[in-house]
Scaffold this active site. Structure first.
Site, PDB file in Angstrom:
ATOM      1  N   LYS A  11       0.816  -1.224   0.000  1.00 21.36           N
ATOM      2  CA  LYS A  11       0.000   0.000   0.000  1.00 21.36           C
ATOM      3  C   LYS A  11       0.851   1.277   0.000  1.00 21.36           C
ATOM      4  O   LYS A  11       2.059   1.223   0.267  1.00 21.36           O
ATOM      5  CB  LYS A  11      -0.935  -0.044   1.212  1.00 21.36           C
ATOM      6  CG  LYS A  11      -1.953  -1.192   1.149  1.00 21.36           C
ATOM      7  CD  LYS A  11      -2.928  -1.132   2.325  1.00 21.36           C
ATOM      8  CE  LYS A  11      -3.975  -2.229   2.217  1.00 21.36           C
ATOM      9  NZ  LYS A  11      -4.982  -2.131   3.314  1.00 21.36           N
ATOM     10  N   TYR A  51     -12.502  -2.047  -3.998  1.00 20.16           N
ATOM     11  CA  TYR A  51     -13.009  -2.197  -2.627  1.00 20.16           C
ATOM     12  C   TYR A  51     -14.536  -2.119  -2.549  1.00 20.16           C
ATOM     13  O   TYR A  51     -15.081  -1.858  -1.481  1.00 20.16           O
ATOM     14  CB  TYR A  51     -12.367  -1.152  -1.709  1.00 20.16           C
ATOM     15  CG  TYR A  51     -10.999  -1.539  -1.185  1.00 20.16           C
ATOM     16  CD1 TYR A  51     -10.823  -2.674  -0.391  1.00 20.16           C
ATOM     17  CD2 TYR A  51      -9.881  -0.755  -1.456  1.00 20.16           C
ATOM     18  CE1 TYR A  51      -9.573  -3.022   0.106  1.00 20.16           C
ATOM     19  CE2 TYR A  51      -8.623  -1.099  -0.964  1.00 20.16           C
ATOM     20  CZ  TYR A  51      -8.480  -2.233  -0.182  1.00 20.16           C
ATOM     21  OH  TYR A  51      -7.244  -2.574   0.320  1.00 20.16           O
ATOM     22  N   PHE A  59     -15.564   3.374   6.860  1.00 15.68           N
ATOM     23  CA  PHE A  59     -14.196   3.722   6.474  1.00 15.68           C
ATOM     24  C   PHE A  59     -13.971   3.730   4.962  1.00 15.68           C
ATOM     25  O   PHE A  59     -12.871   4.025   4.495  1.00 15.68           O
ATOM     26  CB  PHE A  59     -13.184   2.776   7.149  1.00 15.68           C
ATOM     27  CG  PHE A  59     -13.382   1.300   6.847  1.00 15.68           C
ATOM     28  CD1 PHE A  59     -12.966   0.749   5.648  1.00 15.68           C
ATOM     29  CD2 PHE A  59     -13.983   0.465   7.777  1.00 15.68           C
ATOM     30  CE1 PHE A  59     -13.140  -0.601   5.364  1.00 15.68           C
ATOM     31  CE2 PHE A  59     -14.160  -0.899   7.510  1.00 15.68           C
ATOM     32  CZ  PHE A  59     -13.739  -1.426   6.301  1.00 15.68           C
ATOM     33  N   THR A  93      -5.703  -7.115  10.642  1.00 14.29           N
ATOM     34  CA  THR A  93      -5.976  -5.846   9.944  1.00 14.29           C
ATOM     35  C   THR A  93      -5.388  -4.650  10.696  1.00 14.29           C
ATOM     36  O   THR A  93      -4.759  -3.777  10.090  1.00 14.29           O
ATOM     37  CB  THR A  93      -7.499  -5.659   9.774  1.00 14.29           C
ATOM     38  OG1 THR A  93      -8.022  -6.812   9.123  1.00 14.29           O
ATOM     39  CG2 THR A  93      -7.812  -4.426   8.955  1.00 14.29           C
ATOM     40  N   ARG A 104       2.221  -6.449   9.125  1.00 12.83           N
ATOM     41  CA  ARG A 104       1.441  -5.306   9.617  1.00 12.83           C
ATOM     42  C   ARG A 104       1.937  -4.831  10.977  1.00 12.83           C
ATOM     43  O   ARG A 104       1.958  -3.631  11.253  1.00 12.83           O
ATOM     44  CB  ARG A 104      -0.040  -5.669   9.637  1.00 12.83           C
ATOM     45  CG  ARG A 104      -0.639  -5.597   8.214  1.00 12.83           C
ATOM     46  CD  ARG A 104      -2.005  -6.178   8.154  1.00 12.83           C
ATOM     47  NE  ARG A 104      -2.720  -5.738   6.947  1.00 12.83           N
ATOM     48  CZ  ARG A 104      -3.900  -6.218   6.596  1.00 12.83           C
ATOM     49  NH1 ARG A 104      -4.503  -7.143   7.328  1.00 12.83           N
ATOM     50  NH2 ARG A 104      -4.494  -5.778   5.504  1.00 12.83           N
ATOM     51  N   ASN A 114      -2.033   0.112   6.781  1.00 14.38           N
ATOM     52  CA  ASN A 114      -1.519  -1.129   7.366  1.00 14.38           C
ATOM     53  C   ASN A 114      -0.613  -1.913   6.406  1.00 14.38           C
ATOM     54  O   ASN A 114      -0.514  -3.125   6.475  1.00 14.38           O
ATOM     55  CB  ASN A 114      -2.683  -1.979   7.896  1.00 14.38           C
ATOM     56  CG  ASN A 114      -3.699  -2.311   6.811  1.00 14.38           C
ATOM     57  OD1 ASN A 114      -3.511  -1.989   5.642  1.00 14.38           O
ATOM     58  ND2 ASN A 114      -4.774  -2.980   7.195  1.00 14.38           N
ATOM     59  N   HIS A 117      -2.262  -5.367   1.435  1.00 21.08           N
ATOM     60  CA  HIS A 117      -3.552  -6.041   1.212  1.00 21.08           C
ATOM     61  C   HIS A 117      -3.257  -7.477   0.822  1.00 21.08           C
ATOM     62  O   HIS A 117      -2.270  -7.756   0.138  1.00 21.08           O
ATOM     63  CB  HIS A 117      -4.318  -5.367   0.058  1.00 21.08           C
ATOM     64  CG  HIS A 117      -5.458  -6.224  -0.462  1.00 21.08           C
ATOM     65  ND1 HIS A 117      -6.706  -6.196   0.124  1.00 21.08           N
ATOM     66  CD2 HIS A 117      -5.509  -7.155  -1.444  1.00 21.08           C
ATOM     67  CE1 HIS A 117      -7.478  -7.079  -0.513  1.00 21.08           C
ATOM     68  NE2 HIS A 117      -6.778  -7.671  -1.465  1.00 21.08           N
ATOM     69  N   GLU A 128      -9.438 -10.963  -7.853  1.00 19.37           N
ATOM     70  CA  GLU A 128      -8.555  -9.805  -7.654  1.00 19.37           C
ATOM     71  C   GLU A 128      -7.344  -9.852  -8.597  1.00 19.37           C
ATOM     72  O   GLU A 128      -6.899  -8.807  -9.074  1.00 19.37           O
ATOM     73  CB  GLU A 128      -8.105  -9.743  -6.185  1.00 19.37           C
ATOM     74  CG  GLU A 128      -9.268  -9.413  -5.254  1.00 19.37           C
ATOM     75  CD  GLU A 128      -8.875  -9.358  -3.780  1.00 19.37           C
ATOM     76  OE1 GLU A 128      -9.764  -9.091  -2.952  1.00 19.37           O
ATOM     77  OE2 GLU A 128      -7.692  -9.572  -3.450  1.00 19.37           O
TER      78      GLU A 128
HETATM   79  P1  DAT Z   1      -8.112  -6.826   5.530  1.00 26.50           P
HETATM   80  O1  DAT Z   1      -7.296  -5.839   4.731  1.00 26.50           O
HETATM   81  O2  DAT Z   1      -7.365  -7.337   6.727  1.00 26.50           O
HETATM   82  O3  DAT Z   1      -8.694  -7.928   4.675  1.00 26.50           O
HETATM   83  P2  DAT Z   1     -10.774  -5.650   5.536  1.00 26.50           P
HETATM   84  O4  DAT Z   1     -11.002  -6.384   4.255  1.00 26.50           O
HETATM   85  O5  DAT Z   1     -11.779  -5.831   6.624  1.00 26.50           O
HETATM   86  O6  DAT Z   1      -9.332  -6.010   6.156  1.00 26.50           O
HETATM   87  O7  DAT Z   1     -10.667  -4.100   5.253  1.00 26.50           O
HETATM   88  C1  DAT Z   1     -10.019  -3.610   4.090  1.00 26.50           C
HETATM   89  C2  DAT Z   1      -9.152  -2.433   4.475  1.00 26.50           C
HETATM   90  O8  DAT Z   1      -9.979  -1.382   4.969  1.00 26.50           O
HETATM   91  C3  DAT Z   1      -8.156  -2.703   5.608  1.00 26.50           C
HETATM   92  O9  DAT Z   1      -6.955  -3.276   5.163  1.00 26.50           O
HETATM   93  C4  DAT Z   1      -7.937  -1.320   6.153  1.00 26.50           C
HETATM   94  C5  DAT Z   1      -9.312  -0.687   6.015  1.00 26.50           C
HETATM   95  N1  DAT Z   1     -10.074  -0.822   7.266  1.00 26.50           N
HETATM   96  C6  DAT Z   1     -10.640  -1.950   7.763  1.00 26.50           C
HETATM   97  N2  DAT Z   1     -11.253  -1.723   8.940  1.00 26.50           N
HETATM   98  C7  DAT Z   1     -11.059  -0.414   9.194  1.00 26.50           C
HETATM   99  C8  DAT Z   1     -11.423   0.466  10.270  1.00 26.50           C
HETATM  100  N3  DAT Z   1     -12.129   0.022  11.317  1.00 26.50           N
HETATM  101  N4  DAT Z   1     -11.038   1.759  10.192  1.00 26.50           N
HETATM  102  C9  DAT Z   1     -10.332   2.230   9.142  1.00 26.50           C
HETATM  103  N5  DAT Z   1      -9.957   1.468   8.095  1.00 26.50           N
HETATM  104  C10 DAT Z   1     -10.302   0.174   8.125  1.00 26.50           C
HETATM  105 MG    MG Z   2     -10.070  -7.843   3.130  1.00 21.70          MG
END
Ligand code: DAT
Ligand code: MG
Length: 140
Positions: A11, A51, A59, A93, A104, A114, A117, A128
């Site tokens: 990222k 996304y 978010f 995450t 991370r 973080n 991805h 993807e």
């Molecule tokens: P991951 O990337 O671990 O699969 P996710 O698919 O739930 O997590 O979310 C996608 C991305 O969105 C994640 O890498 C960072 C952001 N994100 C997730 N939860 C968040 C939150 N509570 N606040 C801010 N950004 C968030």
């Molecule tokens: Mg995810």
């Protein structure tokens, strides 16, 4: 165990801090092979589409703004159980909750920035990968 491939993105926060080599070393040390890789600067609408699944989350807007704020490295990682293996290498995450030694935990800044991805299922990995790579760019 099965041979799989998964989609990974380094990222903007990690690319900006010039640590793509350190992150790639983790994948290689943990048994994954980088079988496709390119740097891209995604526009807002491309990120919104990628996304899409998070469209209703609080978010989403901030996530899309961040992911289109600078270049990223998109890559295909291949190996035994690549999808789950990469999720283990990445960590939780939120870097604050991620295990020590995960990408991370060691390189993430906060729950949004973080560092990486990674696809969450074999089915999503294939979708993807197809989102970012043409057949010509992929190993046969
Ligand atoms: P991951 O990337 O671990 O699969 P996710 O698919 O739930 O997590 O979310 C996608 C991305 O969105 C994640 O890498 C960072 C952001 N994100 C997730 N939860 C968040 C939150 N509570 N606040 C801010 N950004 C968030
Ligand atoms: Mg995810």
């Amino acid at each position: 165990m099965s041979l799989q491939r998964t989609l990974s993105i380094i990222k903007p926060d990690a690319v900006g801090r010039n640590i793509t080599g350190s992150i790639n070393a983790r994948f290689e040390q943990e048994g994954l092979r980088i079988t496709a890789q390119k740097m891209m600067f995604l526009c807002r609408s491309q990120v919104e589409k990628f996304y899409e699944i998070h469209r209703d989350k609080a978010f989403y807007d901030s996530l899309c703004e961040y992911m289109s704020s600078g270049p990223v490295v998109v890559q295909v990682l291949s190996g035994e159980d690549a999808v789950a293996r990469n999720r283990r290498i990445m960590g939780a995450t939120n870097p604050a909750n991620a295990e020590i030694g995960t990408i991370r935990r060691d390189f993430g800044q906060n729950v949004e920035q973080n560092a990486v991805h990674g696809s969450d299922s074999v089915e999503n990995a294939e979708k993807e990968i197809a989102f970012f790579f043409s057949k010509l760019e992929l190993m046969p």
